[in-house]
Design a protein around this motif. Structure first.
Motif, PDB file in Angstrom:
ATOM      1  N   GLU A  86       0.833  -1.207   0.000  1.00 53.90           N
ATOM      2  CA  GLU A  86       0.000   0.000   0.000  1.00 53.90           C
ATOM      3  C   GLU A  86       0.865   1.254   0.000  1.00 53.90           C
ATOM      4  N   ALA A  87       1.936   1.259   0.809  1.00 53.64           N
ATOM      5  CA  ALA A  87       2.830   2.426   0.854  1.00 53.64           C
ATOM      6  C   ALA A  87       3.487   2.661  -0.502  1.00 53.64           C
ATOM      7  N   ALA A  88       3.916   1.586  -1.159  1.00 54.45           N
ATOM      8  CA  ALA A  88       4.526   1.720  -2.488  1.00 54.45           C
ATOM      9  C   ALA A  88       3.511   2.232  -3.504  1.00 54.45           C
ATOM     10  N   LEU A  89       2.265   1.771  -3.398  1.00 52.34           N
ATOM     11  CA  LEU A  89       1.213   2.204  -4.321  1.00 52.34           C
ATOM     12  C   LEU A  89       0.893   3.676  -4.112  1.00 52.34           C
ATOM     13  N   ARG A  90       0.814   4.110  -2.853  1.00 55.31           N
ATOM     14  CA  ARG A  90       0.549   5.532  -2.594  1.00 55.31           C
ATOM     15  C   ARG A  90       1.666   6.402  -3.156  1.00 55.31           C
ATOM     16  N   LEU A 150       8.175  -1.268  -5.784  1.00 57.09           N
ATOM     17  CA  LEU A 150       8.056  -2.619  -5.231  1.00 57.09           C
ATOM     18  C   LEU A 150       9.404  -3.327  -5.237  1.00 57.09           C
ATOM     19  N   ARG A 151      10.163  -3.134  -6.320  1.00 57.36           N
ATOM     20  CA  ARG A 151      11.502  -3.735  -6.375  1.00 57.36           C
ATOM     21  C   ARG A 151      12.388  -3.174  -5.265  1.00 57.36           C
ATOM     22  N   ASP A 152      12.280  -1.839  -5.044  1.00 54.25           N
ATOM     23  CA  ASP A 152      13.086  -1.222  -3.994  1.00 54.25           C
ATOM     24  C   ASP A 152      12.702  -1.750  -2.615  1.00 54.25           C
ATOM     25  N   GLN A 153      11.391  -1.846  -2.371  1.00 55.66           N
ATOM     26  CA  GLN A 153      10.922  -2.345  -1.081  1.00 55.66           C
ATOM     27  C   GLN A 153      11.328  -3.804  -0.878  1.00 55.66           C
ATOM     28  N   GLN A 154      11.190  -4.581  -1.946  1.00 51.30           N
ATOM     29  CA  GLN A 154      11.553  -5.997  -1.868  1.00 51.30           C
ATOM     30  C   GLN A 154      13.047  -6.139  -1.572  1.00 51.30           C
ATOM     31  N   ARG A 155      13.846  -5.357  -2.271  1.00 51.81           N
ATOM     32  CA  ARG A 155      15.292  -5.412  -2.061  1.00 51.81           C
ATOM     33  C   ARG A 155      15.652  -4.967  -0.649  1.00 51.81           C
ATOM     34  N   ARG A 156      14.985  -3.892  -0.168  1.00 58.83           N
ATOM     35  CA  ARG A 156      15.293  -3.378   1.163  1.00 58.83           C
ATOM     36  C   ARG A 156      14.970  -4.399   2.246  1.00 58.83           C
ATOM     37  N   MET A 157      13.810  -5.040   2.151  1.00 58.61           N
ATOM     38  CA  MET A 157      13.413  -6.006   3.164  1.00 58.61           C
ATOM     39  C   MET A 157      14.312  -7.238   3.150  1.00 58.61           C
ATOM     40  N   ILE A 158      14.656  -7.691   1.952  1.00 60.60           N
ATOM     41  CA  ILE A 158      15.525  -8.866   1.862  1.00 60.60           C
ATOM     42  C   ILE A 158      16.920  -8.537   2.358  1.00 60.60           C
TER      43      ILE A 158
END
Length: 446
Positions: free
Chosen positions: A28-32, A138-146
């Motif tokens: 949701e944060a990435a979509l906003r 989404l790629r940035d968030q995915q990379r950050r969490m991983i």
């Protein structure tokens, strides 16, 4: 203002969350953020061909997007400060206008307003602009969490797969565990091995060197094939005695990228045995070299010398120069950790190594300065005179360093005393003290 409809919004968020292995709130944060970028792009296009874009990088910092999952749509919201006279309609609102709906409004207060454009083209443009931005976010968030997972890993060695090349770096895909999505990691040129063949989809063991935040690139992982930690890991996995604790690795000196192409990669490993009956060197080498050969194969033929550590510096220095045969070790300056190592004439070149590699690694392994001397030509009285001069120079340097540190400490103490005196004469607000009743007191200015 009208709600901009996004049919299937809830389902979209759930699907992305499951596919990308991200929590719904992160999606949701990435979509906003992506929708806000769409709104920015819409506002900027209104000036195309008419005038210069008036918006700077921070212009839209007070804007946000509100998602309505029930109605399946979104609104653009702006936080505006209440002022007497409006200078920027995007950031301010007149007090008189606000008081029409809120009598208690005051100057300086902040209100949040729905500023969603009513035009139909905004919805289409926002959707088109959002798609690309959302994918990136989404790629940035995915990379950050991983990468946060990687930063907490106890095991710093990972299996990596080559995916592409950027300049002189190799970009590799690594995963923190089964079922986890892969994330990109960079293998810089200085951390590569000269004997490696980094072809597409080839796999390698890599050492997780760093997870850091890079400006304009976000979080980035850096891995290494030349780090000494990789050698330690490989021995730990090949030698059961190390896993059990009966053998321990004391020190490692590695030169994975020698200064000259004429010299190949080489590593020296010092090992010791906790149990007297266990031979640490033999345990690491294995029957017919089977264990050390596995390590050598993983490092693509790198030469590895396993030597026995000793609490006796002379013995340790002699062992560290393996495979050369040493006649005598003279600890000419134990305090300065300087030694003369005497070897037979036929062992001189072997002890020094090609371009000095062997003695260089031995010095790193032991922490001693090592001078290799030909035992047949060694003149002890003359050498002792030279060493005495070196010791005198070292002691003079240490004395000057100690004097400089003492002067610095004295200057700092003097400044501290002067600061304390000035604060007593001219107290500032931070010096106010609370009395026993909690009331503030201050020293009267003299």
């Amino acid at each position: 203002m009208a709600l901009v409809m996004l049919p299937g919004l809830s389902t979209l968020i759930d699907d992305i969350s499951e596919e990308k292995k991200l929590p719904p709130n992160v999606v949701e944060a990435a979509l906003r953020e992506a929708l806000l970028k769409g709104y920015e792009r819409y506002r900027r296009t209104l000036y195309l061909g008419i005038s210069e874009d008036p918006f700077d990088e921070e212009y839209f910092s007070n804007f946000d997007v509100g998602l309505d999952l029930d109605e399946e749509g979104f609104r653009v919201l702006a936080s505006k400060i209440i002022v007497e006279e409006v200078e920027s309609e995007d950031h301010q609102i007149a007090l008189e206008e606000v008081q029409q709906v809120a009598d208690d409004a005051q100057l300086g207060d902040t209100v949040v307003l729905d500023v969603t454009p009513e035009k139909d083209e905004f919805g289409r443009m926002a959707a088109a602009a959002t798609k690309q931005v959302l994918a990136q976010k989404l790629r940035d968030q995915q990379r950050r969490m991983i990468q946060e997972e990687f930063a907490d890993l106890e095991d710093p060695v990972l299996t990596a797969r080559v995916i592409r090349f950027e300049r002189q770096s190799v970009i590799m895909a690594v995963s923190s565990g089964l079922g986890r999505p892969e994330v990109e990691a960079e293998l810089p040129r200085r951390d590569q091995l000269p004997n490696d063949n980094y072809r597409a989809n080839a796999t390698f063991k890599v050492f997780l060197k760093e997870v850091s935040e890079i400006a304009r690139r976000g979080p980035q992982m850096f891995v290494s094939r030349s780090n000494a930690g990789l050698v330690v890991y490989l021995f730990e996995n090949e030698v059961p005695e190390i896993q059990e604790g009966s053998v321990r690795i004391v020190a490692v000196a590695r030169e994975a990228n020698p200064p000259s192409r004429a010299v190949g990669p080489r590593t020296k490993v010092a090992v010791d045995s906790v149990e007297r009956e266990v031979d640490p060197v033999g345990a690491c080498i294995g029957a017919r070299g089977s264990r050390i050969q596995q390590v050598v194969n993983e490092l693509r033929g790198e030469k590895i010398d396993v030597v026995r550590w000793s609490a006796d510096p002379a013995q340790y220095l002699a062992n560290s120069l393996s495979p050369a045969r040493v006649e005598m070790v003279r600890l000419v300056d134990p305090e300065g950790q300087h030694a003369h190592v005497l070897v037979p004439p036929d062992q001189l070149s072997l002890a020094i190594g090609r371009e000095g590699q062997n003695v260089r690694l031995a010095a790193r392994l032991t922490g001693w300065k090592i001078d290799i001397k030909n035992s047949a030509e060694y003149d002890q009285p003359s050498e002792d005179e030279k060493v005495a001069e070196l010791i005198e120079l070292r002691q003079e340097d240490e004395r000057q360093q100690a004097e400089a540190e003492a002067r610095l400490e004295a200057e700092q103490a003097t400044r501290a005393e002067e600061d304390a005196r000035l604060r007593e004469l001219y107290p500032i607000e931070e010096d106010y003290l609370e009395d026993a009743n909690g009331e503030e007191q201050s020293t009267e200015v003299r």
